[in-house]
Every structure is written in structure tokens, then in C-alpha cells.
Scaffold this active site. Structure first.
Site, PDB file in Angstrom:
ATOM      1  N   ASP A   1       0.811  -1.217   0.000  1.00 54.17           N
ATOM      2  CA  ASP A   1       0.000   0.000   0.000  1.00 54.17           C
ATOM      3  C   ASP A   1       0.845   1.269   0.000  1.00 54.17           C
ATOM      4  O   ASP A   1       0.337   2.343  -0.338  1.00 54.17           O
ATOM      5  CB  ASP A   1      -0.912   0.020   1.222  1.00 54.17           C
ATOM      6  CG  ASP A   1      -1.976  -1.060   1.187  1.00 54.17           C
ATOM      7  OD1 ASP A   1      -2.320  -1.514   0.072  1.00 54.17           O
ATOM      8  OD2 ASP A   1      -2.455  -1.464   2.260  1.00 54.17           O
TER       9      ASP A   1
ATOM     10  N   GLN B   1      -1.571  -9.211  -6.690  1.00 59.00           N
ATOM     11  CA  GLN B   1      -0.765  -7.986  -6.584  1.00 59.00           C
ATOM     12  C   GLN B   1       0.326  -8.107  -5.533  1.00 59.00           C
ATOM     13  O   GLN B   1       1.381  -7.489  -5.655  1.00 59.00           O
ATOM     14  CB  GLN B   1      -1.674  -6.802  -6.214  1.00 59.00           C
ATOM     15  CG  GLN B   1      -2.687  -6.462  -7.280  1.00 59.00           C
ATOM     16  CD  GLN B   1      -3.825  -5.637  -6.716  1.00 59.00           C
ATOM     17  OE1 GLN B   1      -3.740  -4.419  -6.633  1.00 59.00           O
ATOM     18  NE2 GLN B   1      -4.903  -6.297  -6.309  1.00 59.00           N
TER      19      GLN B   1
END
Length: 405
Positions: free
Chosen positions: A144, A297
Site C-alpha cells: 500500500d 498484486q
């Protein structure tokens, strides 16, 4: 003969394809300093249940170390375990510190994101209060990229490389038919849009971030205008995008009974792309598709960035050195010194200033209409995604470290 020093290392939170590179760095750093590395199985929670692994035996040579570096996910296992406040439950910390000291450990390294830095901050605070000699050091990771006090986090560059690659490939696939269509590619990022923003390297038509609320009429109007000029529109969409009233768009598709983790986060956050695809189909009547890249991801090591893994390794190695030199209550960090040629310097920061904080994408890096990112963002992310990490193959597939028993 004095007993060899021991260090304890764990992994926590969501995995990445670079978190094991940091673990490999810790093991390498331990070897350089002649200390014995011990791993927590399933994070601090597993350690408190008595589950450890001798890393000197489990990773016995350079070949195993290299294989570990290139293996995705958290090889030691992970957890999401929120520690209480030391002042509220000192007995818990007394037991934890007693177990750490009984294991002969002189330093604890914890590889993780915001919540993991919270763990290190609390252990360090309690240890300092009790006058313990045990050092507590955080090693950052998160795809993130939302940790403060660091230019970018290990895991982000590789995930960004995969996202940009996937968006480029999906866009080519979406454009094969002579008809109007809109494809929403959903990208991880609960609170910040760094990963969705990295799709800019593939030049999608729009990029939607959590930092800017989505106004349905404005979004549909923008897509309609694009479809008047071209057949195919591709929208990179963060899973954390919100409506003007602050609700997650994904909340409209969350299954009943979906719970939250120990830190209050939705256990399953997805669905923004499906909601928006249905909205645009209903409004414009064109073909729409929702593509969720999902956990690929964070585990797509076949698309790893060498820069990312090199930095992750060095931060783990640095953690050992800093702890043995007496640092505690810190997180290993890096600062960018230049973009071209790309370079960073390594340093430590106060972990209490990192824990539970979120670094948003700067407003100046977001397009004026809130549906894209600027050239400054692209300059920021480009050096992080390459070059590619060379892949060792076995039977045509990437070699990986065998799972622990």
C-alpha cells in the site's frame, strides 16, 4: 566460551513478494554479526504460543538465502494480532518480555506495515519502562506504500510493476472488438491510492483514488465523453474509493456477515469495480467489465522489481546492525536522494511516529478533476518498478523456497 547472541524475527500483516527479501536480509545480517537468527512462526501471536524455527538450520547456505529472497508471501507465516496498550494490560507484556528473555534473545525485529509498527512501538515502550536490554526494531513492508517517515515501502515497487503490467495487458485485451466498452481494474489500497496510482505507467484513461470521493454523475459524464472519442475506456480503480458521504463504494457489494480483523479493517475489501461497472452499464448501456487483480498484486514474484528486493534485503540487514548497536523503538527507513540516476540513503526513524499513521497521495500529485495522477507521481514511481528481478526457473516455473512444516 560465551553463548552466541540470538535475534528473533517475525513477519506480520498482509504478505508481499518482497517481505521474504527482508527476512533474507535479517538472516544475512545475523551471519555477518555472528548472531543466531530465530524466526517467529505466524508472527508475535505464534511466538507467544511457543512456535519458533531455527533459521540458521532452515536457511543453511547462500543458495537457500537467494531462493528465500525471491519467494513470495510470508515464509514464516503471518498474523493480525493487536497488542493491548502496555498501561492497560501490563501483565500481558510482562509475560511476553519474560518469554523473549527466556529465549535468550537480545533483539526482536518485526517485518510489517502500520499495525506491525504499532506492535514494535508498544514492546519497545514497555521494555524501556522495565529497563530491559532487549532491543526492538521495525522493518517496513506494505504494497500500500502508506507508511509515513519513509519515501516508499518494500513491496510497493514490485506490486506497482505487476499492476502497471496487468493494466496494460487488460487494456490491449479490452480493445480487440469494434464496440463501446468500459473496463474497471480494481487495485488494492484501503486508505491510500499509491498502488492504484502506479497504473499511470500503463496510461489508463482514468485513475480513481481513495483520496478523492467519487461523484457518480461526474464519473459517468467523463466516461461518456471519452466513449464519444474512442471505443475502449480503461479505469484503474482503488478498492478504497469512497462516495462523497465517506462510504466505501465496495460496501455496496460486501457480503452479509463479512467481519473485520483485529485492527478494525474489513476482512474482505473488494467490489468497487463491480459496483462501478454495474453503474456505468445501467447509465450508458455499453458493455462493462470488472477485473479484480486481488491477491496476485502482493504475491506476483514473477513480476518482482530488483530495486524493490534489493532495498527490502538491505533494510532487513540494516535492522540487525542497528539493533546490535543499541537502537530500539525505531523503524529502518530510506530517503530518496535523487530520481535520475535513482538513489536512496538508509536511516532509522522513531517507530512511534510511524505506527497507525497513513500517508496519503499528495494532493498536488492528483489531477485537478480527481480522476488521475500527475507527471510528478509518474516520476516518483517509475524508478521503483525496475529493472526486473532475474527469475530462477525449475521446469519452466519460478523456483521457490519450500514451505516450512
Amino acid at each position: 566460551m560465551s553463548q552466541q547472541k540470538r535475534i528473533l524475527v517475525g513477519q506480520s500483516g498482509g504478505p508481499t513478494c518482497a517481505i521474504n527479501a527482508s527476512l533474507a536480509g535479517v538472516i544475512a545480517g545475523a551471519g555477518e554479526k555472528n548472531v543466531h537468527p530465530v524466526g517467529m512462526r505466524f508472527g508475535i501471536q505464534g511466538f507467544l504460543d511457543g512456535r519458533t524455527v531455527d533459521l540458521a538450520q532452515a536457511v543453511p547456505n547462500e543458495d537457500a538465502l537467494r531462493l528465500l529472497r525471491d519467494t513470495p508471501a510470508s515464509w514464516l507465516g503471518s498474523c493480525r494480532f493487536k497488542l493491548p496498550e502496555p498501561e492497560a494490560d501490563p501483565e500481558f507484556f510482562a509475560r511476553a518480555l519474560e518469554r523473549i528473555e527466556a529465549a535468550g534473545v537480545s533483539a526482536v525485529l518485526y517485518i510489517g506495515g502500520n499495525d506491525s509498527m504499532d506492535t514494535i512501538a508498544k514492546l519497545a515502550r514497555y521494555g524501556a519502562r522495565e529497563g530491559s536490554d532487549v532491543r526492538f526494531v521495525g522493518v517496513p513492508k506494505t504494497i500500500d506504500n502508506d507508511l509515513v517517515q519513509i519515501d516508499h515501502t518494500p513491496g510497493y515497487g514490485s506490486a506497482a510493476r505487476l499492476v502497471a503490467t496487468a493494466v496494460s495487458e487488460v487494456a490491449r485485451d479490452a480493445d480487440v472488438y469494434d464496440l463501446k466498452s468500459v473496463t474497471f481494474v480494481e487495485i488494492m489500497g484501503r486508505d491510500a491510492g499509491w498502488l492504484a496510482g502506479s497504473a499511470c505507467l500503463a496510461h489508463p484513461d482514468l485513475v480513481l483514488l481513495p483520496e478523492v470521493p467519487i461523484e457518480a454523475d461526474a464519473l459517468v459524464a467523463r466516461i461518456e465523453a471519452l466513449l464519444a472519442k474512442k471505443n475502449t475506456v480503461v479505469v484503474a480503480t482503488s478498492e478504497g474509493v469512497r462516495t462523497p458521504d465517506g462510504r466505501l463504494v465496495a460496501e455496496g457489494t460486501v457480503a452479509p456477515g463479512t467481519g473485520t480483523d483485529e485492527f478494525g479493517h474489513l476482512a474482505q475489501l473488494s467490489g468497487a469495480s463491480r459496483y462501478l461497472a454495474a453503474l456505468v452499464k445501467a447509465r450508458l448501456g455499453c458493455k462493462t467489465r470488472a477485473v479484480e487483480l486481488s491477491t496476485l498484486q502482493r504475491c506476483g514474484s514473477h513480476c518482482a522489481s530488483k530495486t524493490d528486493l534489493d532495498e527490502a534485503f538491505e533494510l532487513g540487514r540494516m535492522g540487525v546492525r542497528e539493533a546490535l548497536e543499541g537502537a530500539t523503538g525505531v523503524m529502518c527507513s530510506l530517503r530518496r536522494t535523487q530520481d535520475d540516476p535513482y538513489a536512496v540513503r538508509y536511516l532509522t526513524v522513531d517507530v512511534s511516529e510511524v505506527a497507525n499513521q497513513v500517508k496519503p497521495v499528495p494532493s498536488t500529485w492528483i489531477a485537478a478533476d480527481g480522476m488521475g495522477v500527475t507527471a510528478e507521481f509518474e516520476r516518483y514511481v517509475r524508478p521503483l518498478v525496475g529493472p526486473a528481478e532475474p527469475i530462477a526457473l525449475d521446469g519452466g516455473l519460478p523456483r521457490q523456497m519450500p514451505p516450512l512444516a
